[in-house]
Scaffold this active site. Structure first.
Site, PDB file in Angstrom:
ATOM      1  N   SER A  75       2.116 -12.741  37.671  1.00 35.33           N
ATOM      2  CA  SER A  75       1.601 -14.110  37.540  1.00 35.33           C
ATOM      3  C   SER A  75       2.716 -15.140  37.637  1.00 35.33           C
ATOM      4  O   SER A  75       2.451 -16.317  37.797  1.00 35.33           O
ATOM      5  CB  SER A  75       0.912 -14.258  36.186  1.00 35.33           C
ATOM      6  OG  SER A  75       1.885 -14.282  35.160  1.00 35.33           O
ATOM      7  N   GLY A  76       3.958 -14.671  37.507  1.00 40.88           N
ATOM      8  CA  GLY A  76       5.063 -15.626  37.502  1.00 40.88           C
ATOM      9  C   GLY A  76       5.431 -16.050  36.092  1.00 40.88           C
ATOM     10  O   GLY A  76       6.399 -16.760  35.884  1.00 40.88           O
ATOM     11  N   GLY A  77       4.645 -15.604  35.120  1.00 42.72           N
ATOM     12  CA  GLY A  77       4.979 -15.860  33.719  1.00 42.72           C
ATOM     13  C   GLY A  77       6.062 -14.887  33.279  1.00 42.72           C
ATOM     14  O   GLY A  77       6.354 -13.909  33.979  1.00 42.72           O
ATOM     15  N   TYR A 129       0.843  -1.205   0.000  1.00 49.40           N
ATOM     16  CA  TYR A 129       0.000   0.000   0.000  1.00 49.40           C
ATOM     17  C   TYR A 129       0.876   1.252   0.000  1.00 49.40           C
ATOM     18  O   TYR A 129       0.572   2.240  -0.657  1.00 49.40           O
ATOM     19  CB  TYR A 129      -0.905  -0.024   1.230  1.00 49.40           C
ATOM     20  CG  TYR A 129      -1.955   1.062   1.275  1.00 49.40           C
ATOM     21  CD1 TYR A 129      -3.108   0.966   0.518  1.00 49.40           C
ATOM     22  CD2 TYR A 129      -1.781   2.188   2.081  1.00 49.40           C
ATOM     23  CE1 TYR A 129      -4.078   1.963   0.564  1.00 49.40           C
ATOM     24  CE2 TYR A 129      -2.744   3.185   2.140  1.00 49.40           C
ATOM     25  CZ  TYR A 129      -3.894   3.072   1.376  1.00 49.40           C
ATOM     26  OH  TYR A 129      -4.848   4.055   1.422  1.00 49.40           O
ATOM     27  N   GLU A 156       9.248  -8.030   4.525  1.00 43.60           N
ATOM     28  CA  GLU A 156       9.346  -8.340   5.959  1.00 43.60           C
ATOM     29  C   GLU A 156       8.928  -9.762   6.295  1.00 43.60           C
ATOM     30  O   GLU A 156       9.255 -10.262   7.357  1.00 43.60           O
ATOM     31  CB  GLU A 156       8.517  -7.334   6.780  1.00 43.60           C
ATOM     32  CG  GLU A 156       7.000  -7.432   6.640  1.00 43.60           C
ATOM     33  CD  GLU A 156       6.433  -6.709   5.415  1.00 43.60           C
ATOM     34  OE1 GLU A 156       7.203  -6.443   4.473  1.00 43.60           O
ATOM     35  OE2 GLU A 156       5.221  -6.431   5.396  1.00 43.60           O
ATOM     36  N   HIS A 198       6.050  -8.031   0.037  1.00 41.25           N
ATOM     37  CA  HIS A 198       6.348  -7.828   1.460  1.00 41.25           C
ATOM     38  C   HIS A 198       7.737  -8.365   1.815  1.00 41.25           C
ATOM     39  O   HIS A 198       7.889  -9.573   2.039  1.00 41.25           O
ATOM     40  CB  HIS A 198       5.289  -8.539   2.319  1.00 41.25           C
ATOM     41  CG  HIS A 198       3.977  -7.832   2.293  1.00 41.25           C
ATOM     42  ND1 HIS A 198       3.661  -6.796   3.147  1.00 41.25           N
ATOM     43  CD2 HIS A 198       2.906  -7.985   1.479  1.00 41.25           C
ATOM     44  CE1 HIS A 198       2.449  -6.347   2.869  1.00 41.25           C
ATOM     45  NE2 HIS A 198       1.974  -7.050   1.857  1.00 41.25           N
ATOM     46  N   LYS A 257       7.253 -12.610  21.624  1.00 39.41           N
ATOM     47  CA  LYS A 257       7.635 -13.398  22.807  1.00 39.41           C
ATOM     48  C   LYS A 257       9.147 -13.666  22.879  1.00 39.41           C
ATOM     49  O   LYS A 257       9.755 -13.553  23.944  1.00 39.41           O
ATOM     50  CB  LYS A 257       6.880 -14.734  22.748  1.00 39.41           C
ATOM     51  CG  LYS A 257       6.908 -15.497  24.030  1.00 39.41           C
ATOM     52  CD  LYS A 257       5.737 -15.089  24.886  1.00 39.41           C
ATOM     53  CE  LYS A 257       5.747 -15.778  26.221  1.00 39.41           C
ATOM     54  NZ  LYS A 257       4.559 -15.360  26.992  1.00 39.41           N
ATOM     55  N   ASP A 271       6.143 -12.640  30.878  1.00 37.08           N
ATOM     56  CA  ASP A 271       5.769 -11.271  30.517  1.00 37.08           C
ATOM     57  C   ASP A 271       5.607 -10.368  31.745  1.00 37.08           C
ATOM     58  O   ASP A 271       6.220  -9.300  31.827  1.00 37.08           O
ATOM     59  CB  ASP A 271       4.466 -11.255  29.691  1.00 37.08           C
ATOM     60  CG  ASP A 271       4.569 -12.130  28.451  1.00 37.08           C
ATOM     61  OD1 ASP A 271       5.693 -12.386  28.012  1.00 37.08           O
ATOM     62  OD2 ASP A 271       3.524 -12.567  27.942  1.00 37.08           O
ATOM     63  N   SER A 272       4.792 -10.810  32.701  1.00 41.35           N
ATOM     64  CA  SER A 272       4.575  -9.927  33.854  1.00 41.35           C
ATOM     65  C   SER A 272       5.841  -9.843  34.705  1.00 41.35           C
ATOM     66  O   SER A 272       6.113  -8.807  35.323  1.00 41.35           O
ATOM     67  CB  SER A 272       3.370 -10.362  34.683  1.00 41.35           C
ATOM     68  OG  SER A 272       3.561 -11.625  35.273  1.00 41.35           O
TER      69      SER A 272
END
Ligand code: XMP
Length: 515
Positions: free
Chosen positions: A227-229, A85, A175, A173, A371, A231-232
């Protein structure tokens, strides 16, 4: 604030893969920021970008309501790369012509390079360069000053360039993974055309995030549901470095955690983030009493979500001057991200509704990362491997893995079976190779035989999958011996289980979790 030398602004016209462009630029060692195409030109200019990339988008150039090109971008006098685009916008606004393709062209095409260009530098002319297309319109006439630099069988103009002005555009694309030389082409644009220096690293991301959090928060306090994950925990570590005691982490044990998880998380956080404000709240009795007799998965999620908010809010209200809620949102949680047409968050986001209720502003330092990038940040922050490679765990926990009624006994049964799955995955070296591996307790009993007697007991399903982002997944092809060991250990060691089955469904059409 520290001024980084090289930065690229990606102007987002709403493509689903804009984040991938940002990711590729970051991988090349250049700081990049995505800005919606509705951003005022002064804001973009203030960032002093060394180059601009115009993303793809779902609109058709020139249609009513379609995004147009802000000509002020050209006045910034920096190299520009238009993608899909973005290319059509450049063609349309600079005096070229477009046509609507009779059929949308999707998928693989072979690129024929028809003119030398910095963009093709280092490409092996003897091998076919495969590119990935996804478009409805295409350029039929290049604007003045541009030359055609590549075509495909279906398209006479697959790429164009105005080298004097440093404006390049590609219909495909670069990417996406399927474009074989895509990374090379993007790097050619960054290093050969724009002559940027690769001076961005995970360390600079961490430093910048810390500074930004500090500036944003000022003297107020921040609450975070830990949460122990990964990410947090990464958000906790970043905020802990940024604002120390102004961060208040709350860990709610809803009674549906993995075996011994509550204690382990708290110990691990204290060990790695000395001085962290962390409140452990054991609300398992409350959660379990509210879930009594509930079998419908959506009902379970709602009850857990509501109760979580209630418990969290009560704790958070006892802290003074709280203005922000820290959240470990990562890019795949954000479906349309910073899309100019609005933000949509995955419906199962765990603390949805909380910021509005508590009138809190959000701090989400990871919302642009994938991630694996979050894991790199975790390593940069010195968090332990056991956390970095921890499998994702759903907010509602074992509630969505105990099919049917949830009781204390069933939670204990699943916790034991699940810990055997994890132990065996770890012992065999498979834990880090699969995306997620866990046990599910089914709401049925089957006949078995133990010794001389007949048994009539529970069935446990093993769900172990490979994935890169949880959007799609396939069942892991584990060695038979490993599956056999898991099965016999579960049946021998977990009271009340006499059968183990292996889930061999892919996502789609199945999902990773069973509920
Ligand atoms: P599904 O089952 O949708 O799962 O294929 C995709 C990924 O999301 C996780 N998941 C959840 N995470 N709250 C969460 O925080 C939830 O309600 C939830 N449901 C699924 C799942 O474990 C997998 O990684």
């Amino acid at each position: 604030m520290q001024q980084l030398q090289s930065r690229v602004i990606i102007i987002d016209y709403g493509s689903q893969v804009t984040q991938l462009i940002a990711r590729r630029v970051r991988e090349a060692g250049i700081y990049s920021e995505i800005m919606p195409c509705t951003t005022p030109i002064e804001t973009i200019a203030a960032e002093k970008p060394g180059a601009l990339i115009l993303s793809g988008g779902p609109d058709s150039v020139g249609d009513e309501g379609a995004f147009s090109l802000d000509m002020g971008l050209l006045d910034l006098n920096v190299p520009i790369l238009g993608i899909c685009y973005g290319m059509q916008l450049l063609a349309h606004h600079l005096g070229g012509a477009l046509a609507t393709s009779t059929e949308r062209e999707y998928g693989r095409a072979e690129l024929e390079i028809c003119a030398d260009s910095l963009l093709w530098d280092g490409l092996d002319q003897n091998t076919v360069s495969v590119v990935w297309m996804s478009h409805g319109n295409h350029v039929t006439k290049v604007p003045e000053g541009f030359k055609i630099i590549a075509r495909t069988k279906a398209l006479d103009i697959a790429a164009m360039a105005d080298e004097a002005r440093g404006i390049y555009a590609v219909q495909f694309h670069p990417e996406v993974h399927h474009t074989t030389d895509g990374i090379r082409m993007l790097q050619n644009f960054l290093f050969k055309v724009a002559r940027l220096k690769p001076d961005w690293t995970m360390r600079s991301f961490v430093e910048r995030s810390i500074e930004e959090c500090r500036e944003k928060v000022g003297q107020s306090n921040v609450v975070l549901a830990l949460s122990g994950g990964v990410d947090s925990s990464v958000v906790a570590a970043l905020l802990h470095r940024a604002i120390g005691k102004q961060l208040h982490c709350i860990f709610v044990n809803h009674g549906l955690l993995r075996l011994n998880e509550g204690r382990e998380v708290v110990d691990m956080m204290h060990a790695h983030l000395p001085g962290l404000n962390l409140k452990y709240v054991d609300a398992s009795e409350l959660f379990l009493s509210r879930l009594k007799g509930v079998e419908d998965p959506e009902q379970k999620r709602k009850i857990i979500g509501r109760t979580f908010i209630e418990v969290f809010e009560e704790e958070a209200n006892s802290i003074e001057n709280v203005k922000f809620l820290g959240q470990g949102t990562v890019y795949p949680d954000v479906i349309e991200s910073i899309s100019p047409k609005g933000v949509v968050i995955k419906s199962h986001h765990n603390v949805g509704g909380l910021p509005e209720r508590m009138k809190l502003k959000l701090i989400e330092p990871l919302r642009e990362l994938f991630k694996d990038e979050v894991r790199k940040v975790a390593a940069e922050l010195g968090l332990p491997e056991s956390l970095i490679w921890r499998h994702p765990f759903p907010g509602p926990g074992l509630a969505v893995r105990i099919l049917g009624d949830i009781t204390k006994e069933r939670v204990a049964t699943l916790q034991k079976a699940d810990s055997i799955v994890r132990e065996e995955l770890k012992a065999s070296g498979w834990y880090g190779k699969v995306w997620q591996g866990f046990a599910v307790l089914l709401p049925l009993r089957t006949v078995g035989v133990m010794g001389d007697s007949r048994t009539y007991e529970n069935v446990v399903a093993l769900r172990i999958v490979d994935s890169v982002d949880a959007m799609t997944a396939d069942w892991s092809r584990l060695p038979n011996e490993l599956l056999a060991r898991m099965s016999s250990r579960i049946i021998n060691e977990v009271h009340g289980v006499n059968r183990v089955v292996y889930d061999i469904s892919s996502k789609p059409p199945s999902t990773i979790e069973w509920e």
